[in-house]
Enzyme design. Structure first.
Site, PDB file in Angstrom:
ATOM      1  N   ARG A 157      22.692   0.701  28.969  1.00  0.00           N
ATOM      2  CA  ARG A 157      23.725  -0.292  29.287  1.00  0.00           C
ATOM      3  C   ARG A 157      23.164  -1.392  30.208  1.00  0.00           C
ATOM      4  NH1 ARG A 157      26.305  -2.650  34.024  1.00  0.00           N
ATOM      5  NH2 ARG A 157      28.376  -3.287  33.410  1.00  0.00           N
ATOM      6  N   VAL A 158      23.437  -2.647  29.855  1.00  0.00           N
ATOM      7  CA  VAL A 158      23.106  -3.784  30.716  1.00  0.00           C
ATOM      8  C   VAL A 158      24.381  -4.601  30.869  1.00  0.00           C
ATOM      9  CG1 VAL A 158      21.774  -5.918  30.904  1.00  0.00           C
ATOM     10  CG2 VAL A 158      20.687  -3.855  30.011  1.00  0.00           C
ATOM     11  N   GLY A 159      24.675  -5.026  32.084  1.00  0.00           N
ATOM     12  CA  GLY A 159      25.899  -5.783  32.346  1.00  0.00           C
ATOM     13  C   GLY A 159      25.656  -7.284  32.355  1.00  0.00           C
ATOM     14  N   ASP A 160      26.498  -7.973  33.096  1.00  0.00           N
ATOM     15  CA  ASP A 160      26.480  -9.439  33.130  1.00  0.00           C
ATOM     16  C   ASP A 160      25.331 -10.026  33.943  1.00  0.00           C
ATOM     17  OD1 ASP A 160      28.014  -8.137  35.330  1.00  0.00           O
ATOM     18  OD2 ASP A 160      27.930 -10.170  36.151  1.00  0.00           O
ATOM     19  N   THR A 184      30.755 -11.000  40.330  1.00  0.00           N
ATOM     20  CA  THR A 184      30.524  -9.569  40.511  1.00  0.00           C
ATOM     21  C   THR A 184      31.743  -8.822  39.975  1.00  0.00           C
ATOM     22  OG1 THR A 184      30.326  -7.798  42.154  1.00  0.00           O
ATOM     23  CG2 THR A 184      31.335  -9.827  42.911  1.00  0.00           C
ATOM     24  N   GLY A 185      31.545  -7.568  39.648  1.00  0.00           N
ATOM     25  CA  GLY A 185      32.650  -6.770  39.118  1.00  0.00           C
ATOM     26  C   GLY A 185      32.250  -6.117  37.812  1.00  0.00           C
ATOM     27  N   THR A 226      27.440  -4.962  43.104  1.00  0.00           N
ATOM     28  CA  THR A 226      26.267  -5.836  43.001  1.00  0.00           C
ATOM     29  C   THR A 226      26.147  -6.749  44.226  1.00  0.00           C
ATOM     30  OG1 THR A 226      26.347  -5.944  40.622  1.00  0.00           O
ATOM     31  CG2 THR A 226      25.709  -7.947  41.693  1.00  0.00           C
ATOM     32  N   GLY A 231      30.937  -5.746  34.575  1.00  0.00           N
ATOM     33  CA  GLY A 231      30.102  -6.664  33.806  1.00  0.00           C
ATOM     34  C   GLY A 231      30.641  -6.987  32.429  1.00  0.00           C
TER      35      GLY A 231
HETATM   36  N1  ASP Z   1      28.541  -6.853  37.468  1.00  0.00           N
HETATM   37  C1  ASP Z   1      27.731  -5.696  37.718  1.00  0.00           C
HETATM   38  C2  ASP Z   1      27.498  -4.980  36.432  1.00  0.00           C
HETATM   39  O1  ASP Z   1      28.402  -4.840  35.651  1.00  0.00           O
HETATM   40  C3  ASP Z   1      28.322  -4.753  38.706  1.00  0.00           C
HETATM   41  C4  ASP Z   1      28.849  -5.404  39.946  1.00  0.00           C
HETATM   42  O2  ASP Z   1      29.058  -6.597  40.027  1.00  0.00           O
HETATM   43  O3  ASP Z   1      29.083  -4.704  40.909  1.00  0.00           O
HETATM   44  O4  ASP Z   1      26.415  -4.492  36.205  1.00  0.00           O
END
Ligand code: ASP
Length: 304
Positions: free
Chosen positions: A214-217, A236-237, A186, A239
């Protein structure tokens, strides 16, 4: 120059000691995602320089982070906007959010065919709502003049083909085991403007592989980003891991209780096992913080 600062200091490889000395006039940090190689740092550095130029001209922190994230969305090397990862159906579903220290926020989730999701999130901020998803978000975008735009790239299509080949050959662990190694990166930004207001923004094509829907953070306020009177944070990372710890708000609270941003992001990262891909950037009047469990391309500019 507008008189807000005597000079801009471009801080590459900032150490904790550098960060802790002195208060800033304004500043901006941009990241290219947890796991993004540091060789790609020219991308976030260029975005940070553009954001800093806006701050120097008196633009707000919200304008700055929106511009920085937009620039990163247009850089197809990163997983946001153009170059977003394609899901199994060959479509990129994107999420983005913006928040200011006055508590205003806007977010979009699971959207397609928009060049700059962060700019749409900024438009949502002007409505009575916080989060718009799927068709509703796209309808708002079209009504505001956002053109239909294909974010897929040759690189993205080749990558999807490789991933599908790997899956069919059983090269991947049986889904959904081992989330911790899945692809991320991200983009995000935090800034403080010359009036001492803060903002955070982020944007993503999400993780791969992921179930449809799917939806992340990223669009979840307090998880992917948070901004308040004391500073701003972007995560980031993976989610799902970030959501479970409401990570950005958790790190913000540490700053509110007096921690320097660098201490706070390190404390945030220490909540995770090193095997988890997670990264954080933060800013307060005291300075900035950058920490991650993986390489994380980033750029930062502080006016002192
Ligand atoms: N946090 C983002 C997600 O899970 C991915 C990312 O940070 O690279 O959608």
């Amino acid at each position: 120059m507008n008189g807000f600062c005597s000079r801009d200091t471009i801080l590459r490889n900032l150490t904790y000691t550098d960060a802790i000395c002195g208060r800033m006039k304004y500043g901006v940090v941009v990241h290219g995602g947890s796991g993004s190689p540091s060789e790609l740092s020219d991308g976030p550095e260029r975005a940070a320089a553009a954001g800093s130029a806006l701050l120097q001209r008196g633009s707000s922190a919200v304008e700055c982070v929106t511009e920085c994230v937009s620039i990163m969305e247009d850089d197809s090397r990163f997983n946001a906007g153009t170059g977003s990862v394609l899901r199994f159906d060959g479509i990129a579903y994107m999420d983005a959010a913006v928040m200011s220290s006055s508590g205003e926020c806007g977010a979009v989730a699971h959207i397609t065919s928009i060049r700059n999701p962060v700019r749409l999130a900024r438009e949502v901020m002007k409505t009575p709502h916080v989060l718009l998803v799927c068709d509703g978000a796209i309808e708002l975008a079209r009504s505001l003049g956002f053109q239909e735009y294909d974010v897929s790239t040759d690189r993205g299509r080749e990558r999807l083909k490789r991933e599908i080949d790997d899956f069919s050959k059983g090269k991947r662990p049986e889904w959904p085991k081992n989330w911790k190694t899945y692809s991320v990166d991200t983009v995000g930004s935090v800034a403080m403007d010359a009036l001492g207001n803060f903002a955070a923004a982020n944007s993503t094509g999400g993780t791969f592989p992921a179930l449809k829907g799917r939806v992340g953070d990223v669009p979840m306020i307090g998880c992917g980003i948070y901004a308040g009177r004391k500073g701003a944070v972007a995560a980031t990372g993976i989610g799902e891991e970030i959501i479970r710890k409401v990570l950005s708000k958790t790190v913000y609270d540490m700053m509110e209780h007096g921690m320097h941003p660098q201490e706070a992001v390190e404390a945030g990262i220490s909540l995770y096992d090193r095997s988890v891909s997670v990264g954080l950037i933060a800013i307060s009047r005291e300075g900035i913080g950058v920490a991650s469990t993986r390489q994380m391309a980033h750029g930062k500019i502080i006016a002192d």
